[in-house]
Scaffold this active site. Sequence first.
Site, PDB file in Angstrom:
ATOM      1  N   ASN A   1       5.952  -8.704   2.383  1.00  0.00           N
ATOM      2  CA  ASN A   1       4.472  -8.208   2.231  1.00  0.00           C
ATOM      3  C   ASN A   1       3.980  -9.362   1.231  1.00  0.00           C
ATOM      4  O   ASN A   1       2.899  -8.812   0.819  1.00  0.00           O
ATOM      5  CB  ASN A   1       4.192  -6.794   1.914  1.00  0.00           C
ATOM      6  CG  ASN A   1       2.775  -6.352   2.169  1.00  0.00           C
ATOM      7  OD1 ASN A   1       2.307  -6.747   2.932  1.00  0.00           O
ATOM      8  ND2 ASN A   1       2.528  -5.540   1.217  1.00  0.00           N
TER       9      ASN A   1
ATOM     10  N   SER B   1      -1.540  -3.529  10.201  1.00  0.00           N
ATOM     11  CA  SER B   1      -1.429  -4.552   9.255  1.00  0.00           C
ATOM     12  C   SER B   1      -0.043  -5.359   9.461  1.00  0.00           C
ATOM     13  O   SER B   1       0.961  -4.827  10.214  1.00  0.00           O
ATOM     14  CB  SER B   1      -1.114  -3.803   7.780  1.00  0.00           C
ATOM     15  OG  SER B   1      -2.473  -3.122   7.587  1.00  0.00           O
ATOM     16  N   ALA B   2      -0.126  -6.515   9.378  1.00  0.00           N
ATOM     17  CA  ALA B   2       0.926  -7.572   9.414  1.00  0.00           C
ATOM     18  C   ALA B   2       1.453  -7.444  10.883  1.00  0.00           C
ATOM     19  O   ALA B   2       2.716  -7.834  11.216  1.00  0.00           O
ATOM     20  CB  ALA B   2       2.113  -7.014   8.533  1.00  0.00           C
ATOM     21  N   CYS B   3       0.448  -7.477  11.878  1.00  0.00           N
ATOM     22  CA  CYS B   3       0.823  -7.777  13.330  1.00  0.00           C
ATOM     23  C   CYS B   3       0.193  -9.084  13.941  1.00  0.00           C
ATOM     24  O   CYS B   3       0.086  -9.418  15.033  1.00  0.00           O
ATOM     25  CB  CYS B   3       0.316  -6.712  14.272  1.00  0.00           C
ATOM     26  SG  CYS B   3       1.334  -5.185  13.783  1.00  0.00           S
TER      27      CYS B   3
ATOM     28  N   ARG C   1       0.720  -1.189   0.200  1.00  0.00           N
ATOM     29  CA  ARG C   1      -0.028   0.051  -0.030  1.00  0.00           C
ATOM     30  C   ARG C   1       0.867   1.402  -0.070  1.00  0.00           C
ATOM     31  O   ARG C   1       1.796   1.454   0.643  1.00  0.00           O
ATOM     32  CB  ARG C   1      -0.939   0.148   1.170  1.00  0.00           C
ATOM     33  CG  ARG C   1      -2.138  -0.820   1.065  1.00  0.00           C
ATOM     34  CD  ARG C   1      -2.813  -0.262   2.240  1.00  0.00           C
ATOM     35  NE  ARG C   1      -2.606  -1.153   3.347  1.00  0.00           N
ATOM     36  CZ  ARG C   1      -1.869  -0.556   4.589  1.00  0.00           C
ATOM     37  NH1 ARG C   1      -1.870   0.891   4.290  1.00  0.00           N
ATOM     38  NH2 ARG C   1      -1.611  -1.218   5.386  1.00  0.00           N
TER      39      ARG C   1
ATOM     40  N   LYS D   1      -9.800  -1.922   1.893  1.00  0.00           N
ATOM     41  CA  LYS D   1      -9.522  -0.792   2.616  1.00  0.00           C
ATOM     42  C   LYS D   1     -10.084   0.288   2.321  1.00  0.00           C
ATOM     43  O   LYS D   1     -10.677   1.465   3.147  1.00  0.00           O
ATOM     44  CB  LYS D   1      -7.683  -0.569   2.835  1.00  0.00           C
ATOM     45  CG  LYS D   1      -7.193  -1.710   3.167  1.00  0.00           C
ATOM     46  CD  LYS D   1      -7.378  -2.493   4.367  1.00  0.00           C
ATOM     47  CE  LYS D   1      -6.136  -3.242   4.847  1.00  0.00           C
ATOM     48  NZ  LYS D   1      -6.564  -4.187   6.093  1.00  0.00           N
TER      49      LYS D   1
ATOM     50  N   HIS E   1     -10.864  -1.783  11.681  1.00  0.00           N
ATOM     51  CA  HIS E   1      -9.727  -2.903  11.223  1.00  0.00           C
ATOM     52  C   HIS E   1      -9.721  -3.870  12.143  1.00  0.00           C
ATOM     53  O   HIS E   1      -8.742  -3.765  12.898  1.00  0.00           O
ATOM     54  CB  HIS E   1      -8.649  -1.898  11.054  1.00  0.00           C
ATOM     55  CG  HIS E   1      -7.424  -2.581  10.219  1.00  0.00           C
ATOM     56  ND1 HIS E   1      -5.959  -2.143  10.428  1.00  0.00           N
ATOM     57  CD2 HIS E   1      -7.388  -3.597   9.359  1.00  0.00           C
ATOM     58  CE1 HIS E   1      -5.311  -2.908   9.722  1.00  0.00           C
ATOM     59  NE2 HIS E   1      -6.279  -3.738   9.191  1.00  0.00           N
TER      60      HIS E   1
ATOM     61  N   TYR F   1      -1.771  -3.679  -6.927  1.00  0.00           N
ATOM     62  CA  TYR F   1      -1.134  -4.130  -5.635  1.00  0.00           C
ATOM     63  C   TYR F   1      -2.491  -4.172  -4.741  1.00  0.00           C
ATOM     64  O   TYR F   1      -2.915  -3.177  -4.330  1.00  0.00           O
ATOM     65  CB  TYR F   1      -0.048  -3.823  -5.082  1.00  0.00           C
ATOM     66  CG  TYR F   1       0.202  -4.611  -3.451  1.00  0.00           C
ATOM     67  CD1 TYR F   1       0.542  -5.714  -3.697  1.00  0.00           C
ATOM     68  CD2 TYR F   1      -0.428  -4.040  -2.507  1.00  0.00           C
ATOM     69  CE1 TYR F   1       0.543  -6.570  -2.449  1.00  0.00           C
ATOM     70  CE2 TYR F   1      -0.241  -4.705  -1.072  1.00  0.00           C
ATOM     71  CZ  TYR F   1       0.326  -5.790  -1.272  1.00  0.00           C
ATOM     72  OH  TYR F   1       0.399  -6.863  -0.021  1.00  0.00           O
TER      73      TYR F   1
ATOM     74  N   ASP G   1      -9.774  -9.491   9.298  1.00  0.00           N
ATOM     75  CA  ASP G   1      -9.277  -8.031   9.151  1.00  0.00           C
ATOM     76  C   ASP G   1     -10.252  -6.839   9.166  1.00  0.00           C
ATOM     77  O   ASP G   1      -9.792  -5.628   9.634  1.00  0.00           O
ATOM     78  CB  ASP G   1      -8.764  -8.073   7.435  1.00  0.00           C
ATOM     79  CG  ASP G   1      -8.133  -6.770   7.179  1.00  0.00           C
ATOM     80  OD1 ASP G   1      -6.899  -6.507   8.040  1.00  0.00           O
ATOM     81  OD2 ASP G   1      -7.950  -6.223   6.085  1.00  0.00           O
TER      82      ASP G   1
ATOM     83  N   ARG H   1       1.757 -12.145  -0.155  1.00  0.00           N
ATOM     84  CA  ARG H   1       0.370 -12.479   0.272  1.00  0.00           C
ATOM     85  C   ARG H   1      -0.452 -13.638  -0.400  1.00  0.00           C
ATOM     86  O   ARG H   1       0.058 -13.938  -1.543  1.00  0.00           O
ATOM     87  CB  ARG H   1      -0.742 -11.215  -0.039  1.00  0.00           C
ATOM     88  CG  ARG H   1      -0.235  -9.910   0.629  1.00  0.00           C
ATOM     89  CD  ARG H   1      -0.685  -9.721   1.961  1.00  0.00           C
ATOM     90  NE  ARG H   1      -0.188  -8.477   2.675  1.00  0.00           N
ATOM     91  CZ  ARG H   1      -0.888  -8.063   3.622  1.00  0.00           C
ATOM     92  NH1 ARG H   1      -1.884  -8.551   4.135  1.00  0.00           N
ATOM     93  NH2 ARG H   1      -0.279  -7.018   4.438  1.00  0.00           N
TER      94      ARG H   1
ATOM     95  N   ARG I   1       2.813  -4.236  17.905  1.00  0.00           N
ATOM     96  CA  ARG I   1       4.049  -4.744  18.248  1.00  0.00           C
ATOM     97  C   ARG I   1       4.978  -3.762  19.256  1.00  0.00           C
ATOM     98  O   ARG I   1       5.167  -2.589  18.617  1.00  0.00           O
ATOM     99  CB  ARG I   1       4.840  -4.954  17.044  1.00  0.00           C
ATOM    100  CG  ARG I   1       4.388  -5.830  15.872  1.00  0.00           C
ATOM    101  CD  ARG I   1       5.139  -6.047  14.809  1.00  0.00           C
ATOM    102  NE  ARG I   1       4.710  -6.718  13.846  1.00  0.00           N
ATOM    103  CZ  ARG I   1       5.095  -8.337  13.904  1.00  0.00           C
ATOM    104  NH1 ARG I   1       6.017  -8.622  14.395  1.00  0.00           N
ATOM    105  NH2 ARG I   1       4.395  -8.888  12.928  1.00  0.00           N
TER     106      ARG I   1
END
Length: 662
Positions: free
Chosen positions: A443, A325-327, A125, A283, A303, A274, A350, A445, A476
């Site tokens: 990233n 994202s990505a946690c 993104r 999103k 989210h 993408y 998500d 997917r 995180r």
Amino acid sequence: PSGADHPNMSVDPSLLTPYKNTGASEASLRQISEDAFYVVNEVVMKRLGHLPILKGDFHLLPPKVQRFIAEKAELMRPRGIFICDGTQHEADDIIHKLIERGMLSKLEAYENNYICRTDPKDVARVESKTWMVTKEKHQTVCRTAEGVEPIMGHWMSPESLSTELDSRFPGCMAGRTMYVIPFSMGPIGGPLSKIGVQLTDSNYVVLSMRVMTRVCNSVWDALGDNDFVRCIHSVGLPRPVKQRVINHWPCNPERVLIAHRPPEREIWSFGSGYGGNSLLGKKCFALRIASNIAYDEGWMAEHMLIMGVTRPCGREHFIAAAFPSACGKTNLAMLEPTLPGWKVRCVGDDIAWMKFGEDGRLYAINPEAGFFGVAPGTSNRTNPMAVATFQKNSIFTNVAETTTGEYYWEGLEEDYKDKDPEIINWLGEKWKIGDPGVAAHPNSRFAAPASQCPIIHPDWESPKGVPIEAIIFGGRRPAGVPLVFETHSWEHGVFTAACLKSETTAAAEHKGKNVMHDPFAMRPFMGYNFGKYLQHWLDLKTEKRQVPKIYHVNWFRKDADGKFLWPGFGDNIRVIDWIIRRLDGEANLGVETAIGTVPAPGSVDMSGLGDIKWDELMSVPADYWKEDAKEVRAFLEAQVGPDLPKEVRHEMDEQEKKINSL
Ligand code: SAT
Ligand code: MN
């Protein structure tokens, strides 16, 4: 002819707006409406000219959709129009064509799994090129302090948007097919669901939207008098193409623009193929536009994952959880409990759309139909349910593959240890385990149908949703933040979520690892003024409603040697267990601290875990939090300023007092 005889006799109600309140009779309004129908259709047909309809019956589409398509076709000048029906047959045709062209290849080890590589310049993104367009700047962003750039919301004026669109979209689909994708976010026709129509010149997007949303003809029937979200997407590379197309992945990275017009319920995306940039249901619609609709209609678009957790006693509780994202949202949503007798079932991984019901409870649906998960790190050890989900009918983007037709990425080393496979990395080069660099893009997917998840909840498509009892926020946080704490109240929870921070990940274009603010895990997806968003949350609490309890978790705290203090993954059930026992009112589970209630010693089930440094894991270090309180105040003052609701300011003051007396 009488319009009433026409099967599609229904005009865009906006056409009648000028005639409302003019004293015109019902009958004359109906006549105007019929006339308008024919005039509009004539204009539409003229605009379409001799453009071939490659598939579908244009005339059977609702007139307002015809108008939308015709206008945009006139602007973007595709070579033809393809109206998607979402069937397997249609997908097979497109897949076949893409394989021939070299854009897609089959992963032979599975059933109907495909791999594709993007142009390496188009892998995540792009927040810096994503905009919300409103007349007033402060509809989108807060009144930040002098000279401070807002980090929540990215505003563009309608005038600038016009210029940006004019320099990109005219003729942008030349020589390409314009696909028309009718899709529903949420079960088709459900009370919480919404409809979108995406125009795109990317067939990868067509295939992915089929997995991620509900694409089918019955969406047209469900549309009726409802509004739909207008989604316009182009890879931005009209034919004949002047530059080299890398990996058969057309895109235009220098010219990327993703713009939303919330009042018009419209999305314009240019230059990227993408994920979140191009699968506009996700999103762009389900968060940025939907949060605006939700504000107007009194619900929330967040989210968040949604999970059903069943205790050994058989009682089930539904939980929503927000992480950037990505946690690990996908991992938590499909958690395999390490405690005996527990069962977790996934509703969504998500996005959650949530609305209070007549009974005062908060009901959530997952508006999506698939999972667009981060591949690296996903394995039978970390998330066996996700692995089972993507064994068929899935699309992998920017992962690596073995010469025997299997996917490969970082985190699968163990599974492939004895095979020593020959690997083609995400850049298409030969690669071996142990070689420098990575095999898959961080990233990269998978896109997999949610229905294939072995632990998908039987009610995951329930139109009214599932009742949420707890909301968890997390990120995180390598230092200072305990494994879990419960907030004191809805207001304190809102304040805590406003302070959410996390280490940056590869899901967006940020470089390097640092802890960034990500309020409500919505920073990149905020659809309107964050102060108003906070007020909206606060206002949702009324006397008749049972608001969920709000928690904060941190699976990522590290010790002095940089080692994680908590095993995470399936063992996170131990934290969920504590949360649920709190919900059920069990006594003696908590210790009050300045930031919330942390687990009392021994209150989290640690059986079989071995050596866990409890004190280090649960501590609320005074030095750390004194610094943090200062930083949070500065952040909220600078970023939200006068838009900060007084209730949130009060929570900030109160918490700071408690911290300073530590
Ligand atoms: O690329 S997406 O925005 O769809 C995924 C994510 O960042 O959560
Ligand atoms: Mn996400």
